[in-house]
Scaffold this motif. Structure first.
Motif, PDB file in Angstrom:
ATOM      1  N   VAL A 134       0.852  -1.186   0.000  1.00  0.00           N
ATOM      2  CA  VAL A 134       0.000   0.000   0.000  1.00  0.00           C
ATOM      3  C   VAL A 134       0.889   1.238   0.000  1.00  0.00           C
ATOM      4  CG1 VAL A 134      -1.768   1.291   1.215  1.00  0.00           C
ATOM      5  CG2 VAL A 134      -1.807  -1.202   1.246  1.00  0.00           C
ATOM      6  N   GLN A 135       0.513   2.209  -0.812  1.00  0.00           N
ATOM      7  CA  GLN A 135       1.240   3.482  -0.859  1.00  0.00           C
ATOM      8  C   GLN A 135       0.288   4.626  -0.574  1.00  0.00           C
ATOM      9  OE1 GLN A 135       3.217   3.723  -4.672  1.00  0.00           O
ATOM     10  NE2 GLN A 135       5.040   2.746  -3.845  1.00  0.00           N
ATOM     11  N   SER A 194      -3.264  -3.215  -3.625  1.00  0.00           N
ATOM     12  CA  SER A 194      -4.057  -4.301  -4.168  1.00  0.00           C
ATOM     13  C   SER A 194      -5.304  -4.585  -3.334  1.00  0.00           C
ATOM     14  CB  SER A 194      -3.216  -5.569  -4.280  1.00  0.00           C
ATOM     15  OG  SER A 194      -2.657  -5.886  -3.010  1.00  0.00           O
ATOM     16  N   MET A 195      -5.137  -4.781  -2.053  1.00  0.00           N
ATOM     17  CA  MET A 195      -6.282  -5.133  -1.220  1.00  0.00           C
ATOM     18  C   MET A 195      -6.012  -4.666   0.203  1.00  0.00           C
ATOM     19  SD  MET A 195      -8.131  -8.836  -1.138  1.00  0.00           S
ATOM     20  CE  MET A 195      -7.296  -9.533   0.270  1.00  0.00           C
ATOM     21  N   PHE A 196      -6.727  -3.656   0.627  1.00  0.00           N
ATOM     22  CA  PHE A 196      -6.486  -3.124   1.959  1.00  0.00           C
ATOM     23  C   PHE A 196      -7.772  -2.543   2.529  1.00  0.00           C
ATOM     24  CE2 PHE A 196      -6.633   1.295   0.597  1.00  0.00           C
ATOM     25  CZ  PHE A 196      -6.255   1.222  -0.744  1.00  0.00           C
ATOM     26  N   SER A 197      -7.745  -2.335   3.822  1.00  0.00           N
ATOM     27  CA  SER A 197      -8.880  -1.766   4.535  1.00  0.00           C
ATOM     28  C   SER A 197      -8.365  -0.692   5.459  1.00  0.00           C
ATOM     29  CB  SER A 197      -9.600  -2.849   5.343  1.00  0.00           C
ATOM     30  OG  SER A 197     -10.648  -2.291   6.099  1.00  0.00           O
ATOM     31  N   ILE A 198      -8.940   0.514   5.341  1.00  0.00           N
ATOM     32  CA  ILE A 198      -8.457   1.657   6.104  1.00  0.00           C
ATOM     33  C   ILE A 198      -9.376   1.948   7.278  1.00  0.00           C
ATOM     34  CG2 ILE A 198      -7.807   4.085   6.030  1.00  0.00           C
ATOM     35  CD1 ILE A 198      -7.401   3.805   3.031  1.00  0.00           C
ATOM     36  N   MET A 248      -3.886  -6.656   2.843  1.00  0.00           N
ATOM     37  CA  MET A 248      -4.042  -8.069   2.483  1.00  0.00           C
ATOM     38  C   MET A 248      -4.546  -8.898   3.673  1.00  0.00           C
ATOM     39  SD  MET A 248      -3.147  -8.201  -0.718  1.00  0.00           S
ATOM     40  CE  MET A 248      -2.708  -9.887  -1.088  1.00  0.00           C
ATOM     41  N   GLY A 249      -5.407  -8.307   4.477  1.00  0.00           N
ATOM     42  CA  GLY A 249      -5.989  -9.028   5.591  1.00  0.00           C
ATOM     43  C   GLY A 249      -5.106  -9.178   6.801  1.00  0.00           C
TER      44      GLY A 249
END
Length: 119
Positions: free
Chosen positions: A1-2, A26-30, A101-102
């Motif tokens: 993540v950037q 790609s796959m993240f949760s903020i 990514m979880g």
């Protein structure tokens, strides 16, 4: 993540700026997002934070002049800075508390954007 920040610059006292910071990956949760700043020779200090539900908090020095907001669909946080003062001159760093990514939630930082306020 950037985290990619933009929108800094050189302004005069009393003017405004609105930097933004977008998270990409790609796959993240903020969870939380925010801004910190670091003036030359000083430590990095909190400016403003906003939770995923929109709850905000501010440093006392900016409370009546700055407004933080976010667009969750765009993974972007904004900082509306009004009535800028020379004391606001600093590198402004974007911050996010997120899960990539979880994995576990951790602190992420952008590179920073320079804000210079001339008197």
């Amino acid at each position: 993540v950037q985290l990619q920040a933009s929108g800094g610059g050189l302004v005069q006292t009393g003017e405004s700026l609105r930097p933004s910071c977008a998270a990409s990956g790609s796959m993240f949760s903020i969870d939380g997002m925010g801004w910190y700043r670091q003036a030359p020779g000083k430590q990095r200090d909190l400016v403003a934070l906003i939770t995923s539900r929109g709850r905000t908090s501010y440093a006392d020095s900016v409370k009546d002049r700055f407004t933080i907001s976010r667009d969750n669909a765009k993974n972007t946080v904004y900082l509306q800075m009004n009535s800028l003062e020379p004391e606001d001159t600093a590198v402004y760093y974007c911050y996010a508390y997120l899960s990539d990514m979880g994995g576990p939630y951790t602190d992420y930082w952008g590179r920073g954007t320079l804000v210079t306020v001339s008197s």
